[in-house]
Design a protein around this motif. Structure first.
Motif, PDB file in Angstrom:
ATOM      1  N   SER A 150       0.821  -1.212   0.000  1.00 30.02           N
ATOM      2  CA  SER A 150       0.000   0.000   0.000  1.00 30.02           C
ATOM      3  C   SER A 150       0.856   1.264   0.000  1.00 30.02           C
ATOM      4  O   SER A 150       1.763   1.418   0.819  1.00 30.02           O
ATOM      5  CB  SER A 150      -0.915  -0.008   1.238  1.00 30.02           C
ATOM      6  OG  SER A 150      -1.399   1.279   1.535  1.00 30.02           O
ATOM      7  N   ASP A 151       0.544   2.189  -0.908  1.00 28.08           N
ATOM      8  CA  ASP A 151       1.259   3.467  -0.950  1.00 28.08           C
ATOM      9  C   ASP A 151       1.066   4.249   0.348  1.00 28.08           C
ATOM     10  O   ASP A 151       2.008   4.854   0.863  1.00 28.08           O
ATOM     11  CB  ASP A 151       0.775   4.310  -2.132  1.00 28.08           C
ATOM     12  CG  ASP A 151       1.211   3.739  -3.473  1.00 28.08           C
ATOM     13  OD1 ASP A 151       2.261   3.070  -3.525  1.00 28.08           O
ATOM     14  OD2 ASP A 151       0.492   3.955  -4.468  1.00 28.08           O
ATOM     15  N   GLY A 152      -0.174   4.250   0.856  1.00 32.41           N
ATOM     16  CA  GLY A 152      -0.449   4.977   2.093  1.00 32.41           C
ATOM     17  C   GLY A 152       0.321   4.412   3.272  1.00 32.41           C
ATOM     18  O   GLY A 152       0.847   5.156   4.110  1.00 32.41           O
ATOM     19  N   ALA A 153       0.404   3.090   3.344  1.00 37.08           N
ATOM     20  CA  ALA A 153       1.148   2.462   4.429  1.00 37.08           C
ATOM     21  C   ALA A 153       2.647   2.713   4.285  1.00 37.08           C
ATOM     22  O   ALA A 153       3.349   2.939   5.277  1.00 37.08           O
ATOM     23  CB  ALA A 153       0.858   0.963   4.465  1.00 37.08           C
ATOM     24  N   LEU A 154       3.143   2.688   3.046  1.00 33.33           N
ATOM     25  CA  LEU A 154       4.564   2.961   2.826  1.00 33.33           C
ATOM     26  C   LEU A 154       4.937   4.374   3.297  1.00 33.33           C
ATOM     27  O   LEU A 154       6.023   4.592   3.839  1.00 33.33           O
ATOM     28  CB  LEU A 154       4.902   2.815   1.346  1.00 33.33           C
ATOM     29  CG  LEU A 154       5.465   1.468   0.890  1.00 33.33           C
ATOM     30  CD1 LEU A 154       5.718   1.490  -0.606  1.00 33.33           C
ATOM     31  CD2 LEU A 154       6.736   1.103   1.647  1.00 33.33           C
ATOM     32  N   LYS A 155       4.041   5.308   3.098  1.00 38.53           N
ATOM     33  CA  LYS A 155       4.287   6.670   3.583  1.00 38.53           C
ATOM     34  C   LYS A 155       4.451   6.681   5.095  1.00 38.53           C
ATOM     35  O   LYS A 155       5.354   7.342   5.639  1.00 38.53           O
ATOM     36  CB  LYS A 155       3.123   7.586   3.165  1.00 38.53           C
ATOM     37  CG  LYS A 155       3.263   9.010   3.657  1.00 38.53           C
ATOM     38  CD  LYS A 155       2.063   9.854   3.243  1.00 38.53           C
ATOM     39  CE  LYS A 155       2.171  11.271   3.798  1.00 38.53           C
ATOM     40  NZ  LYS A 155       0.988  12.088   3.429  1.00 38.53           N
ATOM     41  N   ILE A 156       3.591   5.939   5.782  1.00 33.91           N
ATOM     42  CA  ILE A 156       3.686   5.858   7.251  1.00 33.91           C
ATOM     43  C   ILE A 156       4.981   5.161   7.653  1.00 33.91           C
ATOM     44  O   ILE A 156       5.648   5.560   8.625  1.00 33.91           O
ATOM     45  CB  ILE A 156       2.461   5.117   7.826  1.00 33.91           C
ATOM     46  CG1 ILE A 156       1.182   5.920   7.556  1.00 33.91           C
ATOM     47  CG2 ILE A 156       2.627   4.874   9.322  1.00 33.91           C
ATOM     48  CD1 ILE A 156       1.151   7.280   8.227  1.00 33.91           C
ATOM     49  N   CYS A 157       5.362   4.102   6.931  1.00 38.29           N
ATOM     50  CA  CYS A 157       6.647   3.435   7.201  1.00 38.29           C
ATOM     51  C   CYS A 157       7.798   4.424   7.158  1.00 38.29           C
ATOM     52  O   CYS A 157       8.656   4.457   8.055  1.00 38.29           O
ATOM     53  CB  CYS A 157       6.896   2.312   6.198  1.00 38.29           C
ATOM     54  SG  CYS A 157       6.022   0.768   6.497  1.00 38.29           S
ATOM     55  N   ARG A 158       7.838   5.206   6.103  1.00 39.28           N
ATOM     56  CA  ARG A 158       8.938   6.173   5.942  1.00 39.28           C
ATOM     57  C   ARG A 158       8.953   7.179   7.096  1.00 39.28           C
ATOM     58  O   ARG A 158      10.012   7.524   7.629  1.00 39.28           O
ATOM     59  CB  ARG A 158       8.806   6.889   4.599  1.00 39.28           C
ATOM     60  CG  ARG A 158       8.986   5.963   3.397  1.00 39.28           C
ATOM     61  CD  ARG A 158       9.020   6.754   2.096  1.00 39.28           C
ATOM     62  NE  ARG A 158       9.096   5.861   0.947  1.00 39.28           N
ATOM     63  CZ  ARG A 158       8.050   5.539   0.176  1.00 39.28           C
ATOM     64  NH1 ARG A 158       6.855   6.071   0.431  1.00 39.28           N
ATOM     65  NH2 ARG A 158       8.195   4.712  -0.838  1.00 39.28           N
ATOM     66  N   GLN A 159       7.770   7.654   7.482  1.00 39.01           N
ATOM     67  CA  GLN A 159       7.684   8.598   8.599  1.00 39.01           C
ATOM     68  C   GLN A 159       8.214   7.979   9.887  1.00 39.01           C
ATOM     69  O   GLN A 159       8.926   8.628  10.665  1.00 39.01           O
ATOM     70  CB  GLN A 159       6.231   9.055   8.793  1.00 39.01           C
ATOM     71  CG  GLN A 159       5.696   9.907   7.669  1.00 39.01           C
ATOM     72  CD  GLN A 159       4.209  10.207   7.793  1.00 39.01           C
ATOM     73  OE1 GLN A 159       3.555  10.583   6.817  1.00 39.01           O
ATOM     74  NE2 GLN A 159       3.647  10.050   8.983  1.00 39.01           N
ATOM     75  N   ASN A 160       7.881   6.718  10.104  1.00 43.85           N
ATOM     76  CA  ASN A 160       8.292   6.071  11.347  1.00 43.85           C
ATOM     77  C   ASN A 160       9.772   5.737  11.366  1.00 43.85           C
ATOM     78  O   ASN A 160      10.392   5.750  12.433  1.00 43.85           O
ATOM     79  CB  ASN A 160       7.448   4.813  11.577  1.00 43.85           C
ATOM     80  CG  ASN A 160       6.036   5.151  12.014  1.00 43.85           C
ATOM     81  OD1 ASN A 160       5.819   6.146  12.692  1.00 43.85           O
ATOM     82  ND2 ASN A 160       5.079   4.334  11.613  1.00 43.85           N
ATOM     83  N   VAL A 161      10.342   5.445  10.203  1.00 40.35           N
ATOM     84  CA  VAL A 161      11.788   5.245  10.138  1.00 40.35           C
ATOM     85  C   VAL A 161      12.504   6.529  10.545  1.00 40.35           C
ATOM     86  O   VAL A 161      13.441   6.516  11.363  1.00 40.35           O
ATOM     87  CB  VAL A 161      12.221   4.809   8.724  1.00 40.35           C
ATOM     88  CG1 VAL A 161      13.739   4.791   8.614  1.00 40.35           C
ATOM     89  CG2 VAL A 161      11.657   3.426   8.389  1.00 40.35           C
ATOM     90  N   ARG A 162      12.051   7.656   9.990  1.00 41.88           N
ATOM     91  CA  ARG A 162      12.668   8.936  10.339  1.00 41.88           C
ATOM     92  C   ARG A 162      12.404   9.301  11.804  1.00 41.88           C
ATOM     93  O   ARG A 162      13.319   9.779  12.501  1.00 41.88           O
ATOM     94  CB  ARG A 162      12.132  10.037   9.414  1.00 41.88           C
ATOM     95  CG  ARG A 162      12.582   9.900   7.967  1.00 41.88           C
ATOM     96  CD  ARG A 162      12.274  11.159   7.191  1.00 41.88           C
ATOM     97  NE  ARG A 162      10.838  11.420   7.106  1.00 41.88           N
ATOM     98  CZ  ARG A 162      10.058  10.990   6.128  1.00 41.88           C
ATOM     99  NH1 ARG A 162      10.562  10.265   5.137  1.00 41.88           N
ATOM    100  NH2 ARG A 162       8.764  11.285   6.115  1.00 41.88           N
TER     101      ARG A 162
END
Length: 362
Positions: A147-159
């Protein structure tokens, strides 16, 4: 009438308790903190001060929405998992305590590997992979999510958790074979969609009306992703690697399979940690039989939940059950003893606590 921050918190907590919410203390604190733009420390420090009418109205509106079914994590846009603060949106499932059990098992295993690559497949918010990276400095983690939306959240949480040096989010479809360029992993961890499609509408309002169906829908019988991951992703395991799956449909469950040699065959081994309830035993038995068949085709022993009657266990070909509870007590029941002692359900509940681990052997 003006109210202090502390009284507002106490009032909200009582309101949630009256509504039967078990985590009323935690949820009241989170809602008041978010609604008043205060940290937990600031809320404790300023408890005797008066909240403005606007802030009080904002908090009470959040409480109203929560009591109508909207989860706190979506209201405040964040949640904690394994000690990590995570951004949360309606594109991802809310991390649950059951999933921390899978994370704990994965972390314990990965710590023994030295430098390694780990894949969190169907990563969602990235909670499992991030917990692994935070606890195991020698691990490099890929968060695989479709999911694109979930990937965005992944990136935010990595940072957010300062793990950009060792964690990489990337788009990956668990239903398809991975590209060879992805490489091999010493451990693949996955908490995939597991709810039978027809059952989604029977779920609690807070789940069916708010959480993403893409992350819930496991196909007609809830097993689509388990089939795909077991059949298509084992080739992404390095020799001696391990696949760990979480089956939250039955509480917390793990399917471990060691890869033997270059051929990628799976050892006949299984490690399950199961808890929860079966409201429809006949339907659950049929599903377990299918799971048993699928596992057998892959050369993996079946998972099993131990509260079932002995006759059901025997009909599935189970010869012995080892139960290891959270206080390390063990009961070993062979087939003859099971027949003599009657219901395994009664025996287990007399001798174990509700949290247990099960090793099933054929």
């Amino acid at each position: 009438m003006a109210t202090t921050y502390n009284n507002l918190y106490l009032d909200i907590r009582q309101q949630l308790r009256r509504a039967g919410i078990e985590e009323a203390t935690l949820e009241a604190r989170e809602l008041v903190c978010f609604g008043t733009n205060k940290s937990r420390e600031e809320l404790a420090r300023d408890g005797g001060l008066y909240a403005s009418p606007d802030l009080e109205h904002r908090v009470r509106d959040l409480v109203r929405r929560h009591l109508e079914g909207e989860p706190v994590a979506y209201l405040i846009g964040e949640w904690e998992f394994y000690g990590l603060p995570l951004d949360i949106s309606r594109d991802v499932l809310i991390p649950r305590p059951d999933t921390e059990v899978l994370a704990e098992q994965a972390i314990g295993y990965i710590k023994t590997l030295g430098e390694c690559r780990v894949l969190d497949l169907c990563a969602g918010s990235g909670c499992i992979g991030l917990a692994v990276a935070a606890q195991v400095p020698q691990a490099r983690v890929v968060l695989g999510e479709w999911s694109d939306g979930a990937l965005k959240i992944c990136r935010q949480n990595v940072r957010r958790n300062s793990l950009t040096a060792r964690v990489v989010p990337m788009q990956a479809d668990a239903r398809e074979k991975p590209e060879k360029s992805l490489g091999e992993f010493q451990c693949i961890v996955s908490n995939p969609p597991y709810i039978p499609r027809a059952d989604i509408e029977t779920l609690d309002t807070s789940v069916k009306d708010y959480e993403p169906h893409l992350a819930l829908d496991g196909g007609e019988d809830g097993l689509d992703f388990y089939r795909s991951i077991s059949e298509k992703w084992k080739e992404a395991l390095a020799p001696g690697g391990r696949l760990m799956n979480c089956d939250a449909n039955y509480g917390a469950a793990f399917l471990e399979a060691d890869r033997a040699g270059e051929a990628g065959e799976l050892e006949e081994s299984v490690h399950a940690a199961l808890s929860g309830r079966y409201e429809h035993p006949a339907q659950s038995l049929e599903m377990l039989r299918e799971r048993n068949d699928i596992a057998s085709q892959l050369g993996i022993s079946s998972l099993i939940r131990p509260q079932w009657d002995v006759d059901i266990l025997i009909s599935l070909g189970m010869k012995s059950i080892t139960v290891d509870t959270n206080i390390n007590r063990k009961i070993i029941l062979d087939e003859e003893r099971k027949r003599a002692e009657g219901s395994l359900k009664e025996k287990l509940w007399m001798n174990t606590s509700p949290l247990f681990m099960v090793l099933a052997e054929k």
